[in-house]
Design a protein around this motif. Structure first.
Motif, PDB file in Angstrom:
ATOM      1  N   ARG A 286       0.821  -1.159  -0.021  1.00  0.00           N
ATOM      2  CA  ARG A 286      -0.119  -0.057  -0.071  1.00  0.00           C
ATOM      3  C   ARG A 286       0.949   1.126  -0.083  1.00  0.00           C
ATOM      4  O   ARG A 286       1.922   1.331   0.673  1.00  0.00           O
ATOM      5  CB  ARG A 286      -0.965   0.037   1.266  1.00  0.00           C
TER       6      ARG A 286
ATOM      7  N   PRO B 284      -1.689   7.656  -4.422  1.00  0.00           N
ATOM      8  CA  PRO B 284      -2.319   6.601  -3.310  1.00  0.00           C
ATOM      9  C   PRO B 284      -2.630   5.329  -4.103  1.00  0.00           C
ATOM     10  O   PRO B 284      -3.575   5.455  -5.326  1.00  0.00           O
ATOM     11  CB  PRO B 284      -3.456   7.170  -2.702  1.00  0.00           C
ATOM     12  N   GLY B 285      -2.258   4.171  -3.647  1.00  0.00           N
ATOM     13  CA  GLY B 285      -2.731   2.887  -4.416  1.00  0.00           C
ATOM     14  C   GLY B 285      -1.778   1.865  -3.905  1.00  0.00           C
ATOM     15  O   GLY B 285      -1.593   1.665  -2.803  1.00  0.00           O
TER      16      GLY B 285
ATOM     17  N   VAL C   9      -8.758  -0.859  -3.055  1.00  0.00           N
ATOM     18  CA  VAL C   9      -8.138  -0.017  -3.904  1.00  0.00           C
ATOM     19  C   VAL C   9      -9.185   0.606  -5.097  1.00  0.00           C
ATOM     20  O   VAL C   9      -9.092   1.772  -5.336  1.00  0.00           O
ATOM     21  CB  VAL C   9      -6.813  -0.500  -4.865  1.00  0.00           C
TER      22      VAL C   9
ATOM     23  N   GLY D 249      -7.975   4.486  -5.942  1.00  0.00           N
ATOM     24  CA  GLY D 249      -6.256   4.414  -6.049  1.00  0.00           C
ATOM     25  C   GLY D 249      -5.711   3.762  -7.317  1.00  0.00           C
ATOM     26  O   GLY D 249      -6.441   3.001  -7.977  1.00  0.00           O
TER      27      GLY D 249
END
Length: 147
Positions: free
Chosen positions: A7, A25-26, A66, A71
Motif C-alpha cells: 500500500r 495513493p494505491g 483500492v 487508487g
C-alpha cells in the motif's frame, strides 16, 4: 503466481532515468509468474487484489479496497519473488516461469487489470528498473495464487 502488494502513498518506476509508470495513493504490485500458471490464475489474483480491504475507512480501520478509494495500481514484473534460498548463498530462480511465458502472463495480467480498473501503470518486463515508493503504513502483503 506470486505477488507482493504494498500500500503506497505514491510509487513510480524509472528506466534509464525516465519515469515509465507512476501512481499516487494505491497499490504497488510486484508480480512473478510460475511455470504452471495460466491467465485464469492471473485473473483470480487480480480479483483478490482489487477487492482486498487494506485501506482505511473514516474510522481508520482497514475496510476499503483500492477500487473503493479510486487508487492506482502499479504493476511491476519481478521474477526474483520465486527465489529459492534453501541451499547455498546464491538464490536459484527455476521456480519462475521461463521468460516468454512470464512475459505473456504479465501482459495478460496487465490487460485484465486495465479492463477492470481505471488507473493501471506498469514497469517494463525484463528491464532494469528503479522502483521508488512511499509505503503507507507500512502495509506489505504477500499473495500466492494457484489454479
Amino acid at each position: 503466481m506470486i505477488s507482493l502488494l504494498q500500500r503506497v502513498s505514491e510509487a513510480r518506476v524509472d528506466i534509464d532515468g525516465q519515469t515509465v509508470g507512476a501512481i499516487g495513493p494505491g497499490l504497488l504490485l510486484l508480480l512473478c509468474a510460475e511455470p504452471e500458471d495460466t491467465e485464469a490464475v492471473g485473473e483470480k489474483l487480480l480479483a483478490k487484489v482489487l477487492k482486498l480491504r487494506i485501506f482505511g475507512d473514516d474510522a481508520g480501520k482497514m475496510n476499503r479496497s483500492v477500487q473503493d478509494i479510486g487508487g492506482g495500481l502499479l504493476v511491476v514484473s519481478q521474477f526474483t519473488l520465486a527465489a529459492d534460498t534453501k541451499s547455498g548463498n546464491r538464490p536459484g530462480f527455476t521456480g519462475a516461469a521461463p521468460p516468454a511465458l512470464g512475459e505473456a502472463l504479465y501482459e495478460a495480467f496487465v490487460k485484465a487489470a486495465r479492463a477492470h480498473h481505471p488507473l493501471v501503470q506498469t514497469g517494463r518486463f525484463g528491464a532494469d528498473m528503479k522502483v521508488h515508493l512511499v509505503n503507507d503504513g507500512p502495509v506489505t502483503i504477500p499473495l500466492r495464487m494457484t489454479a
